[in-house]
Write a protein that holds these residues in place. Structure first.
Motif, PDB file in Angstrom:
ATOM      1  N   THR A  21       0.857  -1.118  -0.047  1.00 24.35           N
ATOM      2  CA  THR A  21       0.125   0.033  -0.152  1.00 24.35           C
ATOM      3  C   THR A  21       0.893   1.264  -0.051  1.00 24.35           C
ATOM      4  N   HIS A  22       0.501   2.122  -0.954  1.00 25.16           N
ATOM      5  CA  HIS A  22       1.373   3.313  -0.993  1.00 25.16           C
ATOM      6  C   HIS A  22       0.815   4.598  -0.417  1.00 25.16           C
ATOM      7  N   THR A  23       1.355   5.416   0.133  1.00 23.19           N
ATOM      8  CA  THR A  23       0.788   6.593   0.747  1.00 23.19           C
ATOM      9  C   THR A  23       0.781   7.460  -0.291  1.00 23.19           C
ATOM     10  N   ALA A  24      -0.482   8.343  -0.215  1.00 16.55           N
ATOM     11  CA  ALA A  24      -0.659   9.392  -1.319  1.00 16.55           C
ATOM     12  C   ALA A  24      -0.339   9.094  -2.655  1.00 16.55           C
ATOM     13  N   PRO A  25      -1.093   7.740  -3.173  1.00 15.35           N
ATOM     14  CA  PRO A  25      -0.718   7.291  -4.488  1.00 15.35           C
ATOM     15  C   PRO A  25      -0.923   8.480  -5.568  1.00 15.35           C
ATOM     16  N   PHE A  26      -0.013   8.422  -6.771  1.00 13.05           N
ATOM     17  CA  PHE A  26      -0.003   9.592  -7.760  1.00 13.05           C
ATOM     18  C   PHE A  26      -0.883   9.001  -8.682  1.00 13.05           C
ATOM     19  N   ALA A  27      -2.200   9.561  -8.759  1.00 10.20           N
ATOM     20  CA  ALA A  27      -3.171   9.561  -9.696  1.00 10.20           C
ATOM     21  C   ALA A  27      -4.151  10.537  -9.362  1.00 10.20           C
ATOM     22  N   PRO A  28      -5.058  10.692 -10.414  1.00 10.31           N
ATOM     23  CA  PRO A  28      -5.873  11.957 -10.303  1.00 10.31           C
ATOM     24  C   PRO A  28      -7.015  11.527  -9.438  1.00 10.31           C
ATOM     25  N   CYS A  29      -7.385  12.753  -8.762  1.00  9.41           N
ATOM     26  CA  CYS A  29      -8.713  12.652  -7.580  1.00  9.41           C
ATOM     27  C   CYS A  29      -9.227  13.958  -7.522  1.00  9.41           C
ATOM     28  N   VAL A  30     -10.099  13.907  -6.447  1.00 16.70           N
ATOM     29  CA  VAL A  30     -10.959  15.229  -6.426  1.00 16.70           C
ATOM     30  C   VAL A  30     -10.494  15.699  -4.914  1.00 16.70           C
ATOM     31  N   ASN A  31     -10.413  16.922  -4.660  1.00 16.98           N
ATOM     32  CA  ASN A  31     -10.017  17.558  -3.467  1.00 16.98           C
ATOM     33  C   ASN A  31     -11.303  17.916  -2.634  1.00 16.98           C
ATOM     34  N   ASP A  32     -11.019  18.282  -1.572  1.00 20.36           N
ATOM     35  CA  ASP A  32     -12.024  18.627  -0.541  1.00 20.36           C
ATOM     36  C   ASP A  32     -13.050  19.759  -1.291  1.00 20.36           C
ATOM     37  N   LYS A  33     -12.537  20.498  -2.314  1.00 19.51           N
ATOM     38  CA  LYS A  33     -13.351  21.644  -2.711  1.00 19.51           C
ATOM     39  C   LYS A  33     -14.106  20.889  -3.819  1.00 19.51           C
ATOM     40  N   GLY A  34     -14.122  19.847  -4.284  1.00 14.71           N
ATOM     41  CA  GLY A  34     -14.848  18.963  -5.312  1.00 14.71           C
ATOM     42  C   GLY A  34     -14.052  19.240  -6.791  1.00 14.71           C
ATOM     43  N   GLU A  35     -12.941  19.995  -6.524  1.00 10.53           N
ATOM     44  CA  GLU A  35     -12.100  20.195  -7.950  1.00 10.53           C
ATOM     45  C   GLU A  35     -11.530  18.939  -8.234  1.00 10.53           C
ATOM     46  N   ARG A  36     -11.377  18.417  -9.301  1.00 10.81           N
ATOM     47  CA  ARG A  36     -10.497  17.585  -9.956  1.00 10.81           C
ATOM     48  C   ARG A  36      -8.828  17.706  -9.921  1.00 10.81           C
ATOM     49  N   ILE A  37      -7.963  17.137  -9.263  1.00  7.41           N
ATOM     50  CA  ILE A  37      -6.418  17.348  -9.227  1.00  7.41           C
ATOM     51  C   ILE A  37      -5.857  16.261  -9.680  1.00  7.41           C
ATOM     52  N   MET A  38      -4.546  16.382  -9.981  1.00 11.38           N
ATOM     53  CA  MET A  38      -3.751  15.408 -10.807  1.00 11.38           C
ATOM     54  C   MET A  38      -3.222  14.258  -9.755  1.00 11.38           C
ATOM     55  N   TYR A  39      -3.156  14.810  -8.449  1.00 14.63           N
ATOM     56  CA  TYR A  39      -2.920  13.715  -7.410  1.00 14.63           C
ATOM     57  C   TYR A  39      -3.066  14.290  -5.986  1.00 14.63           C
ATOM     58  N   PRO A  40      -3.170  13.468  -4.965  1.00 13.87           N
ATOM     59  CA  PRO A  40      -3.897  13.931  -3.693  1.00 13.87           C
ATOM     60  C   PRO A  40      -3.096  15.326  -3.154  1.00 13.87           C
ATOM     61  N   SER A  41      -1.964  15.571  -3.263  1.00 15.67           N
ATOM     62  CA  SER A  41      -1.470  17.034  -2.897  1.00 15.67           C
ATOM     63  C   SER A  41      -1.176  18.045  -3.746  1.00 15.67           C
ATOM     64  N   HIS A  42      -1.650  17.815  -4.876  1.00 16.03           N
ATOM     65  CA  HIS A  42      -1.534  18.702  -5.961  1.00 16.03           C
ATOM     66  C   HIS A  42      -2.310  20.035  -5.651  1.00 16.03           C
ATOM     67  N   THR A  43      -1.660  21.151  -6.023  1.00 17.92           N
ATOM     68  CA  THR A  43      -2.149  22.454  -5.666  1.00 17.92           C
ATOM     69  C   THR A  43      -1.960  23.231  -7.028  1.00 17.92           C
ATOM     70  N   PRO A  44      -2.938  23.410  -7.900  1.00 18.18           N
ATOM     71  CA  PRO A  44      -3.117  24.035  -8.894  1.00 18.18           C
ATOM     72  C   PRO A  44      -2.654  25.593  -9.100  1.00 18.18           C
ATOM     73  N   THR A  45      -1.963  26.048  -9.758  1.00 13.22           N
ATOM     74  CA  THR A  45      -1.376  27.438  -9.634  1.00 13.22           C
ATOM     75  C   THR A  45      -1.594  27.963 -11.025  1.00 13.22           C
ATOM     76  N   SER A  46      -1.688  29.396 -11.118  1.00 10.87           N
ATOM     77  CA  SER A  46      -1.646  30.274 -12.412  1.00 10.87           C
ATOM     78  C   SER A  46      -0.142  30.513 -12.934  1.00 10.87           C
ATOM     79  N   LEU A  47      -0.115  30.990 -13.725  1.00 11.51           N
ATOM     80  CA  LEU A  47       1.504  31.375 -14.317  1.00 11.51           C
ATOM     81  C   LEU A  47       1.831  32.441 -13.473  1.00 11.51           C
ATOM     82  N   SER A  48       1.151  33.530 -13.061  1.00  9.29           N
ATOM     83  CA  SER A  48       1.545  34.473 -12.260  1.00  9.29           C
ATOM     84  C   SER A  48       1.941  33.956 -11.181  1.00  9.29           C
ATOM     85  N   GLN A  49       1.138  33.198 -10.238  1.00 13.56           N
ATOM     86  CA  GLN A  49       1.526  32.555  -9.070  1.00 13.56           C
ATOM     87  C   GLN A  49       2.613  31.621  -9.136  1.00 13.56           C
TER      88      GLN A  49
END
Length: 269
Positions: A21-49
């Motif tokens: 069993t791997h902790t935080a598997p690297f696979a697409p998922c949905v975060n607490d806000k209901g947004e689809r992200i690339m992996y559990p710890s992913h934080t999407p950012t804009s270019l300026s950010q």
């Protein structure tokens, strides 16, 4: 799940000694806000950010080498091209492809540290766990990748972080500033990651004149050829070499030990 009670036909595989069993598997998922992200710890950012994060973390990391969090953010926001090259090198190697497929993790949930402590003193696994115990390090302390916008590249960055202590251990370098700089030279040459290049070039200014002389005259003449001539460390499936002798391991992967007289200077003060 892997167990130690596997029959002899599976003994080679069982050298991994990790639970499946791997902790935080690297696979697409949905975060607490209901947004689809690339992996559990992913934080999407804009270019300026990303630009703000890159500049701020780079300046902080350069002036305060103790800020591992900022070093990590700088690595993630500047490392896309280098990570792609690293993944390409792994994809061209049999062991590297296996790592990318299995996505093994090195943490307390996946590695049996007590098993490693019970291995003979001259083995890779015992060398690693002794290094961790000596410096009071924990395999769980490596931060999760957040700002890499690719599932596969995020895993490559996470793997790089989790084998960093192993790179220290197999190269015989302590965790003092001189030891960290030496390893950053090794990693910069092998990976091309901008954060490693920045640390290897910028951090020596924080050394005393004596330690800077040891770096230039003794450690760099050893670590640079070591990095050029040895196997790409990201292609080493360390978990399959726990019970291999260090002498055999170093010979297999074309690594040479550091000058013995320099090791004491790489210890933390």
């Amino acid at each position: 799940n892997c167990t130690r009670g596997i029959d002899c036909g599976m003994r080679k595989f069982c050298r991994l000694r990790f639970y499946c069993t791997h902790t935080a598997p690297f696979a697409p998922c949905v975060n607490d806000k209901g947004e689809r992200i690339m992996y559990p710890s992913h934080t999407p950012t804009s270019l300026s950010q990303r630009v703000v994060l890159m500049i701020g973390s780079g300046l902080t990391a350069l002036t305060d080498t103790r800020r591992d969090d900022m070093v990590g953010v700088f690595g993630e926001t500047t490392g896309h091209y280098a990570l792609q090259c690293m993944m390409d090198r792994m994809s061209r190697d049999r062991s590297g492809r296996e790592i990318l497929k299995d996505k093994p993790r090195i943490n307390s949930s996946s590695v049996d540290m007590d098993y490693l402590r019970g291995l003979p003193n001259d083995t890779v696994g015992n060398c690693y766990v002794n290094f961790m115990d000596k410096y009071g390090l924990c395999a769980d302390s490596r931060a999760q990748v957040r700002y890499v916008d690719s599932t596969e590249l995020a895993y490559v960055m996470q793997r790089y972080r989790e084998v960093h202590d192993l790179v220290h251990a197999i190269n015989g370098m302590g965790t003092g500033l001189l030891g960290e700089i030496s390893i950053k030279w090794f990693e910069a040459i092998q990976t091309g990651l901008p954060m490693c290049v920045l640390a290897s070039v910028g951090s020596p200014m924080n050394l005393s004149p004596e330690l800077r002389r040891i770096l230039v005259c003794q450690l760099l003449p050893w670590i640079v050829p070591n990095a050029w001539n040895s196997n790409f460390f990201m292609n080493i499936y360390f978990e399959k070499h726990w019970d291999q002798s260090m002498e055999s391991f170093l010979r297999e992967f074309n690594l040479t030990p550091p000058p013995p007289e320099t090791i004491q200077y790489t210890e933390p003060k």
